[in-house]
Design an enzyme around this catalytic site. Structure first.
Site, short mmCIF file in Angstrom:
data_model
loop_
_atom_site.label_atom_id
_atom_site.label_comp_id
_atom_site.label_asym_id
_atom_site.label_seq_id
_atom_site.Cartn_x
_atom_site.Cartn_y
_atom_site.Cartn_z
N HIS A 1 -11.41 20.06 -36.82
CA HIS A 1 -12.71 19.86 -37.34
C HIS A 1 -12.87 20.47 -38.80
O HIS A 1 -13.85 20.82 -39.23
CB HIS A 1 -13.66 20.60 -36.48
CG HIS A 1 -14.41 20.01 -35.23
ND1 HIS A 1 -13.28 19.25 -34.45
CD2 HIS A 1 -15.50 19.68 -35.02
CE1 HIS A 1 -14.38 18.50 -33.45
NE2 HIS A 1 -15.56 18.77 -33.92
N GLU B 1 -17.36 5.48 -32.70
CA GLU B 1 -17.30 5.33 -34.31
C GLU B 1 -16.86 4.20 -34.91
O GLU B 1 -17.50 3.56 -35.71
CB GLU B 1 -16.41 6.59 -34.66
CG GLU B 1 -16.97 7.78 -34.62
CD GLU B 1 -17.15 8.50 -33.09
OE1 GLU B 1 -16.36 7.99 -32.38
OE2 GLU B 1 -17.39 9.60 -33.03
C1 LIG Z 1 -14.70 11.65 -31.82
C2 LIG Z 1 -16.05 12.33 -31.74
N1 LIG Z 1 -17.40 12.22 -32.26
C3 LIG Z 1 -18.10 13.01 -32.13
C4 LIG Z 1 -17.85 14.52 -31.89
C5 LIG Z 1 -18.96 15.56 -31.93
N2 LIG Z 1 -19.49 15.79 -30.60
C6 LIG Z 1 -18.92 17.07 -29.85
S1 LIG Z 1 -19.26 17.12 -28.43
C7 LIG Z 1 -20.22 15.63 -28.62
C8 LIG Z 1 -20.97 15.33 -27.31
C9 LIG Z 1 -19.81 14.97 -26.12
O1 LIG Z 1 -20.64 14.67 -25.04
P1 LIG Z 1 -19.99 14.46 -23.63
O2 LIG Z 1 -18.71 13.52 -23.70
O3 LIG Z 1 -21.02 14.13 -22.47
O4 LIG Z 1 -19.35 16.00 -23.33
P2 LIG Z 1 -20.48 17.21 -23.14
O5 LIG Z 1 -20.41 17.95 -24.54
O6 LIG Z 1 -21.70 16.89 -22.47
O7 LIG Z 1 -19.73 18.11 -22.24
C10 LIG Z 1 -20.09 15.06 -29.87
C11 LIG Z 1 -20.97 13.94 -30.38
C12 LIG Z 1 -16.62 14.87 -31.66
N3 LIG Z 1 -16.13 16.08 -31.32
N4 LIG Z 1 -15.74 13.81 -31.51
#
Ligand SMILES: Cc1ncc(C[n+]2csc(CCOP(=O)(O)OP(=O)(O)O)c2C)c(N)n1
Ligand SMILES: Cc1ncc(C[n+]2csc(CCOP(=O)(O)OP(=O)(O)O)c2C)c(N)n1
Ligand SMILES: [Mg+2]
Ligand SMILES: [Mg+2]
Lengths: 331, 332, 332, 331
Positions: free
Chosen positions: A134, A65
């Site tokens: 959230h 971000e």
């Molecule tokens: C700081 C932040 N940015 C964006 C999000 C929205 N978001 C939730 S899960 C996710 C993907 C995360 O991917 P990863 O770290 O690979 O974990 P996975 O869901 O694949 O287990 C995003 C972009 C968030 N929750 N927090």
């Protein structure tokens, strides 16, 4: 240049059409954010745009971000017109340094040498049981920062047309789209092709009380006004639309007719935008007030997951109705 | 010193003059600070001049530059005229930022100098975005972004390096490794003290150079800029240098010894280059004197301009909080 | 599968049961979601069970655990009872967080389960601090912190890795590399796609393991925990895995093909372990049936407990916004 | 256990003595932040503490605000009592996610299972020509966040004793120390060994107007009150001391005697803490007000470097005097 606009559409579709128009209208314009491309947008706002405009105009970013928001500031400084999407305002905290210390500051600090024509869109608000991390409503809080403009579309029309005005503005503009409104549907007047981003609008005329609000609290206030009408109380509902710079003139003008004011805001009460409005009334309209100002805001708690607790933590129609009754009785 | 073949006599003199201008400008700033004509924070580049001079030497007008709060040297080396810089230091409206920015916030649009930045790491994401824009609007332009080794621990560094790498952006990351972040020695802030190796985590090209050697520094900068300009993607250049003076005017330097400082002073890039040029008959006494005189004259004129400067009218306080348009006439 | 020597029959059965509990718990959650008894976001661990089960298998009660919003599996594997977990999913006051946290915020003090976290990367700095405290108050305790490969791009990852490394803290960083961050494939978010090599930038020990192989996974976790517990400093374990289902309930999965998903389903860690145990006479049909029945019974009881649960009184809304004391009685 | 306290000391020394006492009193307590050790603190508050307590208790961190602030939250969750120093509040933006989404949220969100007994100290404010990125006053803005307590010592006594109360509190407490106050000197009453962190204090009694303020605006208000006394106007000066939770009762009580209120705050006016106070008056004390509320705040600009412009951007004694005169004349 404007794309085909169905007469009736959702707030989500309106946001998308606005982005599409912007991309068609200006080659300097591009969209950047998390999952705006392949995923189609966390709230499906950008769905289909990657296919239409390609990866150079619809840029999927990693989770970074402070990085991509700062990159948006830099791209704006160097001549592009970025539309940066922060998936939800809950994550904007990670980018606040770039927003306050760079985007909002560089134009003034550089003596006017550089402008930051940047638009940052983010989803805001509670109401979908997403729990404490959230469910923030930070638009009023961001409105504290000089150098920014803060827009809060509460209608499909504003969702459809505010973006163009924001992109035409040479300053960093934040647009907060409420997650609960995305599915809201409305008729669009084809005659309306632009909206201003200076003024609050009276969404319902009334003589007994000024009901000042914005965003997802607007439909709640309109519902409350309807109910109050049944009791013979005519509430004037004012949609702020822009939280910075704040159009208090429209509120004051309404007050000269109603002499009563209730402010409804989904932000935490202390230090919310409702505080600023009430403060301005106490400064500049004290003698207009025939009753104490009332604020109906979010309870000062992290928003809980459980439905009944989330509902209790947010402004609801009965709370608004009760507040209006109390000021109409008073004085 | 190797690579000297690349540098002819005139070129060497330019590097020497460039460093001397910075050194003299800043020692005058210290006097003006003591006279309380300059206030706030004042971070000196004393000892690190070869970095900015070497990198700017390799840049073109179309390129973009971002620096830190220690950026007098970068602004001067980039070509921002000394007079409006000094006026800015004194808070005069004739300053490059109308006296609003001061020492830590020198900006200059004509030279694509996107400012000092008083937030450590705050300029790196901007560099990524400027490079995104330039890739589209000014193909071939390079964005040079300067920061200290302390900034490497910041999340903004990590996110910016990664974005520049995956998007193959024309960014030159210039790490000024002066071994301390205020009072924190490198070894206390990083387990990987070969900072240039941090670039491996992003599969970004990188190199380390002895920035106390102006010729080495200039040569390394050329290679780095060449890499970026030819579209090979971002590049990370670690410049090993040293800050001869305190971090700012409020620093007792309890964290390092006099001896250490003295040792580094022996390697003063300006002295070193002069002796080397003299020893190799590349700088005559007359030439040295001429350069000296030119710099002194330029400085004197700049100080006079700044002293004669005026204050921005207070009624302008809110001007530029919001801009009326993107293309603003340059500040007076 | 190698390393099987380490694991006796009972141990293998425990791993199998552990994964099965998660799989069954979550498929029931999907039904309850469709019945709108669970709301909000619901992120399934389907396919990744071997990671949490393998790591928790190597942990002790004194250790600390932090996870993400995809943490049903971590909570269950850590030993948080299924009944209060299911009650939490349904928003009942009998839930482990009184129904306030829901799917993304499962906390349990007795098991030192410091919660799910819905901010990507948000748990990593907490892990650093918990390890700082444990180093002083609970020598030998390990803090295991789970996060996805998408989190690796966040500044919080970089800062936390560096702090843990320079302070030699007992943190086990467990990267669940399921190849996607929502709809962003690893190659779009990192130029260094061998994620475990990111640890080199901090001179931190690291390894990569095929997390679709529960035995390999458990063995790698043991080695990692051993490293951390014996005071050798932090460790980074990249677990190569795959999410069989959508990111959350609102995901159309346009970013990947059915074929890709099917290919990975062939490597389902639960099926794989069962077949392998059967083939090696380590699991009889009766034993399999017994485990199945036990899990089914546990799940049925948990759902019954949750369904019978009550709602927190609304007048408690502001309770715990500010705490009266540090040691709170556990939630009812 | 309390260390030797000279009767007269600076605000800076008071902050240091408070930290020293805390470290002596509780082995779980430690200091963590940028340059708190070898450098001795950016504002020399921690000078000498590394030598006295060693690197395990005085922890120099790399530049990693989200990392070490989050680490402070984690250390508090796991049983320590961290005193985290964010060098200045200007850098706190980088750590906001950890402060709002974790420190302020986990106790409530976990159903009360975990407390976060964390203290975060930061320098705040303008007045030393540090320009836009180093002159923020964010304490009022942080006071918007439920789950936090926000302290703003405006006297040497509070600088000396608030920390102990903050450490005794089971919640995350933010302490904002004003950069201009560090050199302020005052006599300490040896009889006073503790202060509360609940109440605003009347620093000067008066009957004509309630002058509500905190931090570095307190001395300015006292100077203004002195000057006004010469004109026969007796201002009651209220030092808020705590911005969250806000003690409005003390303000209301004063208002019942003065019926006039001027609020002075170094934060940007819109959405500042002065807005919240004025709003509460408009809600709960409307009929007590004999004159409009006045707010004297920072101008809504990034603070410029040039001395005359910085001075013009901040509340000054003449502005306060003028505002008081206007409300005393009015009504
Ligand atoms: C700081 C932040 N940015 C964006 C999000 C929205 N978001 C939730 S899960 C996710 C993907 C995360 O991917 P990863 O770290 O690979 O974990 P996975 O869901 O694949 O287990 C995003 C972009 C968030 N929750 N927090
Ligand atoms: C985000 C942030 N944190 C802290 C500071 C305070 N600060 C200013 S300079 C500095 C040290 C930076 O060291 P380095 O990056 O090595 O640059 P150098 O000063 O050595 O040139 C610190 C901690 C700041 N300005 N910004
Ligand atoms: Mg340094
Ligand atoms: Mg992933």
């Amino acid at each position: 240049m404007s794309s085909f606009t169905p007469l009736r559409m959702t707030y989500r579709e309106a946001c998308k059409q606005a982005i599409r128009d912007a991309l068609l209208a200006d080659p300097r314009c591009f969209v950047m954010g998390e999952d705006v491309g392949k995923y189609g947008g966390c709230y499906a706002v950008t769905k289909g745009l990657l296919e239409e405009f390609g990866p150079a105009r619809i840029v999927d970013t990693p989770l970074a971000e402070v990085g991509f928001v700062g990159a948006g500031v830099g791209a704006a400084l160097a001549g592009l017109r970025p539309i940066v999407e922060i998936m939800t305002c809950n994550f904007s905290l990670l980018a606040l340094d770039q927003i306050m210390n760079n985007a909002a500051t560089i134009p003034h600090m550089s003596g006017g040498q550089f402008a930051v024509p940047l638009v940052i869109r983010m989803a805001t608000g509670a109401g979908r049981q997403l729990a404490a991390q959230h469910s923030h409503s930070l638009e009023g809080w961001f409105a504290h920062i000089p150098g920014l403009k803060v827009l809060v579309p509460g209608t499909v029309e504003d969702a459809r047309h505010m973006l163009a005005a924001a992109l035409a503005d040479p300053n960093p503009v934040l647009i907060f789209e409420h997650i609960v409104l995305y599915n809201a549907e409305d008729e669009l007047d084809p005659a309306v092709t632009t909206v201003d981003i200076e003024h609050a609008h009276v969404r319902r005329a009334g003589k007994d009380v000024s009901l000042v609000t914005y965003g997802n609290s607007l439909p709640k206030c309109l519902a409350a006004a309807q109910q109050l009408a049944g009791e013979g109380i005519e509430a004037e509902v004012i949609d702020l639309r822009v939280l910075r710079p704040l159009d208090t003139a429209t509120v004051m003008e309404s007050l000269t007719r109603t002499h009563r004011c209730v402010i409804v805001d989904e932000g935490w009460k202390s230090g919310s935008i409702s505080a600023e409005i009430a403060a301005r009334l106490a400064e500049d309209a004290l003698y207009e007030l025939d009753a104490p100002v009332r604020r109906v805001c979010a309870r000062e708690v992290p928003v809980p997951y459980a439905e009944h607790m989330e509902t209790a933590s947010l402004p609801q129609v009965p709370d608004i109705v009760a507040a209006v009754r109390s000021v109409v009785k008073a004085g | 010193m190797t690579d000297k073949i690349h540098l002819d006599r005139g070129h060497l003199h330019r590097l020497y003059r460039g460093m001397l201008r910075i050194r003299r400008f800043e020692s005058r700033c210290v006097e003006l600070y003591q006279a309380q004509k300059i206030r706030g924070f004042l971070h000196l580049y004393d000892g690190e001049e070869a970095v900015a001079v070497g990198v700017m030497d390799a840049l073109e007008p179309r390129d973009a530059v971002l620096a830190t709060y220690r950026e007098h040297g970068h602004a001067l080396a980039r070509g921002v005229p000394m007079a409006p810089l000094m006026a800015e230091m004194l808070g005069k409206v004739e300053g490059c930022c109308r006296g609003r920015g001061g020492s830590m916030h020198l900006f200059h649009r004509e030279h694509r100098f996107f400012g000092g930045n008083a937030i450590v790491g705050g300029g790196l994401p901007l560099a990524v975005g400027i490079a995104m824009a330039d890739k589209q609007l000014r193909p071939g332009a390079v964005t040079a972004c300067f920061f200290g080794e302390g900034a490497v621990a910041e999340g903004a560094f990590h996110e910016s390096m990664n974005l520049a790498a995956i998007w193959k952006l024309p960014v030159l990351f210039v790490c000024e490794n002066n071994l301390y972040a205020m009072g924190v020695p490198l070894a206390d802030s990083e387990s990987q003290t070969e900072v240039y190796r941090k670039a491996d985590a992003y599969r970004m090209a990188s190199a380390q150079v002895d920035a106390m050697d102006p010729v080495q520094m200039a040569a390394a900068a050329r290679r780095a800029v060449e890499h970026v300009r030819t579209g090979l993607g971002p590049y990370f250049l670690e410049c090993r240098t040293y800050r001869f003076r305190a971090h700012s005017m409020f620093d007792t330097q309890a964290y390092r010894t006099r001896g250490e400082i003295e040792g580094w002073r022996q390697r003063d890039p300006i002295e070193r280059l002069r002796h080397w040029m003299e020893g190799n008959h590349l700088l005559t006494a007359d030439e040295a004197a001429a350069i000296d005189a030119a710099v002194a004259a330029e400085l004197q004129a700049a100080v006079a301009f700044a002293e004669a400067g005026t204050l921005e009218p207070v009624d302008q306080l809110e001007r530029f909080v919001l801009m009326d348009s993107v293309v603003q006439e340059a500040a007076p």
